[in-house]
Design an enzyme around this catalytic site. Structure first.
Site, PDB file in Angstrom:
ATOM      1  N   ARG A   3      61.046  24.320  33.996  1.00  0.00           N
ATOM      2  CA  ARG A   3      61.446  23.094  33.305  1.00  0.00           C
ATOM      3  C   ARG A   3      62.956  23.122  33.177  1.00  0.00           C
ATOM      4  O   ARG A   3      63.527  24.080  32.635  1.00  0.00           O
ATOM      5  CB  ARG A   3      60.787  23.050  31.928  1.00  0.00           C
ATOM      6  N   LEU A   4      63.628  22.103  33.694  1.00  0.00           N
ATOM      7  CA  LEU A   4      65.082  22.048  33.623  1.00  0.00           C
ATOM      8  C   LEU A   4      65.475  21.426  32.291  1.00  0.00           C
ATOM      9  O   LEU A   4      65.414  20.214  32.100  1.00  0.00           O
ATOM     10  CB  LEU A   4      65.649  21.232  34.790  1.00  0.00           C
ATOM     11  N   ASP A   5      65.873  22.282  31.363  1.00  0.00           N
ATOM     12  CA  ASP A   5      66.212  21.822  30.019  1.00  0.00           C
ATOM     13  C   ASP A   5      67.598  21.192  30.004  1.00  0.00           C
ATOM     14  O   ASP A   5      68.555  21.758  30.532  1.00  0.00           O
ATOM     15  CB  ASP A   5      66.174  23.008  29.047  1.00  0.00           C
ATOM     16  N   GLU A  27      63.318  17.428  32.356  1.00  0.00           N
ATOM     17  CA  GLU A  27      63.157  17.017  30.960  1.00  0.00           C
ATOM     18  C   GLU A  27      64.262  16.033  30.594  1.00  0.00           C
ATOM     19  O   GLU A  27      65.426  16.408  30.462  1.00  0.00           O
ATOM     20  CB  GLU A  27      63.207  18.239  30.040  1.00  0.00           C
ATOM     21  N   HIS A  63      57.903  21.061  21.369  1.00  0.00           N
ATOM     22  CA  HIS A  63      58.683  21.805  20.371  1.00  0.00           C
ATOM     23  C   HIS A  63      59.760  20.941  19.733  1.00  0.00           C
ATOM     24  O   HIS A  63      60.348  21.347  18.725  1.00  0.00           O
ATOM     25  CB  HIS A  63      59.328  23.029  21.030  1.00  0.00           C
ATOM     26  N   ASP A  92      69.214  15.323  16.432  1.00  0.00           N
ATOM     27  CA  ASP A  92      68.624  14.491  17.474  1.00  0.00           C
ATOM     28  C   ASP A  92      68.134  13.199  16.822  1.00  0.00           C
ATOM     29  O   ASP A  92      66.987  13.085  16.393  1.00  0.00           O
ATOM     30  CB  ASP A  92      67.469  15.225  18.160  1.00  0.00           C
ATOM     31  N   LEU A  93      69.011  12.221  16.747  1.00  0.00           N
ATOM     32  CA  LEU A  93      68.738  11.036  15.951  1.00  0.00           C
ATOM     33  C   LEU A  93      67.704  10.123  16.583  1.00  0.00           C
ATOM     34  O   LEU A  93      67.236   9.187  15.933  1.00  0.00           O
ATOM     35  CB  LEU A  93      70.049  10.267  15.724  1.00  0.00           C
TER      36      LEU A  93
END
Length: 498
Positions: free
Chosen positions: A198-200, A240, A297, A351-352
């Site tokens: 998974r490329l975060d 992602e 998560h 993280d709004l």
């Protein structure tokens, strides 16, 4: 990637003790005869297990991305798990820890360091200087500029590019040092049996003066190049990205896998507003090469069904701005106000565009509605993933939130062995596991999918392959439902959630 449900989990938060045996314990939990979760999942996404798992961002700020945190075990334990299940791991392409050996060497030696080109500075993006307009054009997922003023150990003063926090220094992904660093991670994974990554935060990985520095054509080029390198090692790539829904469709056409991040808020919208209209509109256009999720998560994404911030008139969302605002309030009400304490500017949450809450609590702990939401998830094309807290229909961890003051920790409970055994006996969890087993084993889910006509408040989904079939009907206004499927010996099977 197997067409079976996957688990998303931290290694140490599902029966772990941080005593060096956590990976072995997780392997036993997911595969040993007699375990309540033996044979339930076809794969597992291990959230960061690198050194160290308890940095500034729960492992997403690795000091050494190629070393397993010894409190969890070692690479031999990872390889043993891959022999039983498909394993996905994160490649954190955008940044690394300010405590990494590479950055410490750079801080001590400055431009004389062998790693001087590895880290991105303001000058590296704007060699001619940046105007106010340039900086305002940069897309931000969080308040403030993506920059940190720093005095290095050698006395040099630099302005570092830090998309997320000052402890996460952005990598110059096109510099030879940056490419070598990322390539070393892929090789370590491939050597130890990991076949999915998974490329975060990859949407922020490429920076360009005068542009948004988010999902630009150059970003797509980078993703393509990196994915090609991964595929050469036998590794599939998941991208992602939280973004406007049409952009997700565009991304899906160019990569192996994307997340269906629009699904969680749309399912909540369907239950709260008693309409399937927006959900069905999305099902008709969504990419099939998606990992379907209701929880991860991180928080429940809102940006994914809203209007495009760059042009709201020309690019409206899947739901109206008013309904989007009301949906957030519905989640807060369903969670008895707990999610409000962990969302927005509360609890150090930056993280709004996300609401922090377990999905079970976001649905007001309504077991029937929760299981129907999972049924909808499992019936959509793609590979489903279930977060470990969601698997156990977990509640908001207000005690952990109070201790850490990190909003996302509300949905990151540490389960002890006795808790797991107890939670697996709850009817809602037992029914969810039964549903997972059906999704994994029934042949119809390898065939053709159809979204069938239904009324405004209802959804009708069907899968067929030869004589095998599975069908789901849900009415979001009344919660009346029918999940039926063909049996090998003929006739019809049925699952009911109320």
């Amino acid at each position: 990637m197997k067409n079976q449900v996957q688990l998303i989990t931290y290694v140490d938060r599902l029966g772990g003790q941080r005593d060096g045996t956590d990976l072995a314990r997780l392997t036993r939990l997911l595969s040993a005869p007699g375990s309540p979760l033996a044979g339930v999942f076809g794969g597992v996404h291990l959230l960061p297990f690198f050194h160290a798992i308890d940095g500034a961002d729960a492992g997403f700020d690795p000091i050494d991305h190629t070393q397993v945190d010894p409190r969890l075990g070692g690479w031999a334990d990872i390889k043993a798990l891959t022999e039983r299940l498909d394993v996905m791991a994160d490649v954190i392409v955008n940044h690394m820890s300010s405590d990494s050996p590479q950055f410490l060497d750079y801080s001590e030696k400055g431009e004389a360091s062998a790693y001087a080109g590895l880290f991105l500075t303001l000058d590296g993006v704007f060699p001619q200087g940046a105007s106010e307009r340039d900086l305002l054009a940069v897309y931000r997922p969080r308040p403030g500029l993506p920059l940190t003023y720093a005095t290095l150990k050698n006395g040099e003063r630099r302005i570092l590019w830090t998309t997320f926090t000052a402890a996460q220094i952005d990598i110059a992904v096109h510099h030879p040092q940056g490419r070598a660093y990322l390539s070393s991670i892929l090789r370590s994974f491939a050597d130890n049996g990991i076949r999915m990554v998974r490329l975060d935060a990859v949407g922020y990985a490429v920076k360009k003066a005068g542009d948004s520095c988010f999902m630009m054509p150059e970003t797509f080029d980078f993703i393509g190049e990196f994915a090609q390198e991964a595929r050469a090692l036998g590794i599939e790539v998941l991208v992602e990205i939280h973004a406007y829904h049409q952009r997700q469709i565009e991304i899906a056409a160019k990569v192996d896998w994307v997340y269906d991040f629009a699904l969680p808020p749309l399912v909540l919208h369907a239950f709260n507003f008693h309409t399937a209209t927006a959900l069905k509109r999305w099902i008709a256009i969504r990419p099939a090469n998606a990992l379907t999720v209701l929880d991860t998560h991180d928080g429940i994404g809102i940006i994914d069904i809203g209007a495009d911030a760059s042009d709201r008139e020309a690019h409206p969302g899947l739901v109206s701005p008013q309904e989007l605002d009301e949906l957030v309030e519905c989640i807060h009400a369903a969670s008895q106000g707990e999610s409000r304490q962990a969302t927005g500017a509360a609890a150090s949450n930056l993280d709004l565009y996300q609401v922090n809450c377990t999905f079970f609590d976001a649905m007001g702990r309504d077991e029937t509605a929760y299981l129907l939401a999972r049924a909808v998830q499992f019936f959509l094309p793609g590979v489903p993933q279930v977060y470990y807290v969601g698997l156990l229909a977990g509640h908001n961890d207000m005690a952990l939130l109070a201790r850490s003051q990190v909003g996302r920790d509300i949905n990151r409970h540490h389960y002890r062995d006795d808790e797991i055994a107890r939670e697996c006996e709850r009817p809602v969890v037992r029914r969810l596991i039964e549903l997972i087993r059906l999704r994994n084993r029934h042949a119809a889910f390898g065939g053709r999918f159809a979204l069938l006509d239904s009324g405004e408040t209802s959804l009708h989904l069907r899968w067929e392959q030869a004589q095998d079939w599975a069908e789901l009907r849900v009415d979001f206004a009344t919660q009346s439902h029918a999940l039926t499927y063909s049996l090998p010996e003929g006739g019809e099977g049925r699952l009911a959630f109320s």
